[in-house]
Scaffold this active site. Structure first.
Site, mmCIF file in Angstrom:
data_model
loop_
_atom_site.group_PDB
_atom_site.id
_atom_site.type_symbol
_atom_site.label_atom_id
_atom_site.label_comp_id
_atom_site.label_asym_id
_atom_site.label_seq_id
_atom_site.Cartn_x
_atom_site.Cartn_y
_atom_site.Cartn_z
ATOM 1 N N SER A 118 0.812 -1.213 0.000
ATOM 2 C CA SER A 118 0.000 0.000 0.000
ATOM 3 C C SER A 118 0.846 1.263 0.000
ATOM 4 O O SER A 118 0.306 2.362 -0.086
ATOM 5 C CB SER A 118 -0.932 0.004 1.218
ATOM 6 O OG SER A 118 -0.192 -0.194 2.403
ATOM 7 N N HIS A 139 -2.546 -2.992 -5.921
ATOM 8 C CA HIS A 139 -2.988 -2.622 -4.579
ATOM 9 C C HIS A 139 -4.503 -2.796 -4.473
ATOM 10 O O HIS A 139 -5.272 -1.958 -4.930
ATOM 11 C CB HIS A 139 -2.573 -1.167 -4.282
ATOM 12 C CG HIS A 139 -2.984 -0.691 -2.931
ATOM 13 N ND1 HIS A 139 -3.199 0.635 -2.636
ATOM 14 C CD2 HIS A 139 -3.220 -1.371 -1.773
ATOM 15 C CE1 HIS A 139 -3.554 0.756 -1.370
ATOM 16 N NE2 HIS A 139 -3.582 -0.451 -0.834
ATOM 17 N N GLU A 151 -5.575 -0.392 -7.442
ATOM 18 C CA GLU A 151 -4.619 0.644 -7.821
ATOM 19 C C GLU A 151 -3.431 -0.064 -8.479
ATOM 20 O O GLU A 151 -2.759 -0.864 -7.838
ATOM 21 C CB GLU A 151 -4.181 1.401 -6.556
ATOM 22 C CG GLU A 151 -3.592 2.754 -6.806
ATOM 23 C CD GLU A 151 -3.303 3.499 -5.499
ATOM 24 O OE1 GLU A 151 -3.208 4.726 -5.544
ATOM 25 O OE2 GLU A 151 -3.160 2.853 -4.435
ATOM 26 N N ASN A 189 -3.102 6.206 -0.487
ATOM 27 C CA ASN A 189 -2.625 6.458 0.876
ATOM 28 C C ASN A 189 -1.930 7.797 1.043
ATOM 29 O O ASN A 189 -1.844 8.320 2.152
ATOM 30 C CB ASN A 189 -1.725 5.310 1.324
ATOM 31 C CG ASN A 189 -2.554 4.117 1.743
ATOM 32 O OD1 ASN A 189 -3.502 4.249 2.506
ATOM 33 N ND2 ASN A 189 -2.240 2.953 1.222
#
Length: 281
Positions: A118, A139, A151, A189
């Site tokens: 992540s 991800h 992702e 993130n």
């Protein structure tokens, strides 16, 4: 692409294994110990059972899915005939590096390597192998069987053909692939964790109680889950790991983890997984 290996059978790994098996792929789920592998398979069986009870799949589809999944504790032998390996081990570079070195030594030449990281650099992880052009980030989001987003992260040397294959594969899985280039925290993130961190600072500085912070974000910003409840769901240790990657990657004080987050992780209050975080479970 027919055979997939998933390294790591935790929350993310077992979910990834499940969706591949549900979509007709042969899956080998790799864990370090047999009891962990059995726990992962049991979780998958329970999740499929819930889908049967909600009439989302039939009992026959559940059994067919389970038949497509096998487990292993021997990474070297388990990756010898796979087309794709997805790593979903803890968010620590040294652990991932060892995993990818073992995979690289034993997987076939055509195999694609993907990391579910992540936040850790895909370019850096790719250099642990002798095939960085076949390395990419996938991800997934938790819970994997439910969340649509994948992702897709390109490393510096990722071959565009590999990116196209992974985007097409995500579509086969019923997911929506959104590409991004390699950068600390990628997009998800890099945007999410500072918000969670700021919510924790609000608790730390006595601005409001956790319940009230979450209520404001849910009612005022239409978030389905408040940032502190989400942090508990993700795992406060995982949030801290990601913030530290962002802080180290950018050397920017805006990513500095809140001292309260550090203290809670040190105390073992990690959220859902330990029964206590900002809320009690």
């Amino acid at each position: 692409m027919e055979r997939v290996a998933v390294v790591g059978g935790g929350t993310m790994g077992n979910g990834i294994a499940q969706i591949f098996a549900m979509n007709g792929f042969s899956v080998t789920l790799i864990e370090t110990r047999q009891e962990l592998a059995e726990k992962a398979l049991s979780t998958i069986e329970k999740n499929l059972g819930r889908m049967v009870s909600k009439e989302k799949i039939s009992e026959e589809e559940k059994e067919a899915t389970l038949e497509r999944i096998e487990s292993s504790t021997d990474t070297a032998s388990a990756v010898k005939d796979v087309d794709l390996v997805i790593e979903a081990v803890p968010e620590l570079y040294d652990i991932k590096k060892k995993v990818f070195q073992t995979i690289d030594e034993n997987a076939p030449e055509h195999a694609i390597f993907a990391s579910n990281t992540s936040s850790i650099s895909i370019t850096k992880l790719a250099e642990c192998t002798g095939r960085p052009e076949q390395f990419i980030g996938m991800h997934f989001f938790n819970p994997v069987p439910v969340m649509k987003l994948v992702e897709v992260i390109n490393g510096l040397k990722t071959d565009p053909e590999i990116t196209d294959q992974i985007i097409s594969l995500s579509d086969q899985l019923g997911k929506v692939a959104v590409p991004a280039n390699d950068s600390p925290g990628f997009v998800s993130n890099r945007v999410l964790m500072p918000m969670i961190n700021e919510a924790i600072f609000c608790v730390y500085e006595g601005v409001a109680e956790p319940e009230d912070i979450d209520s404001i974000m849910k009612l005022g910003m239409a978030h389905p889950m408040g940032p502190l409840r989400l942090a508990d769901f993700i795992g406060l240790d995982v949030c801290l790991d990601i913030l530290e990657v962002l802080y180290e990657g950018f050397k920017d004080p805006k990513y500095r983890p809140c001292p309260l987050l550090v203290k809670m992780v040190d105390a073992g209050k990690l959220g859902n997984k330990t029964g206590e975080g900002f809320f009690t479970y």
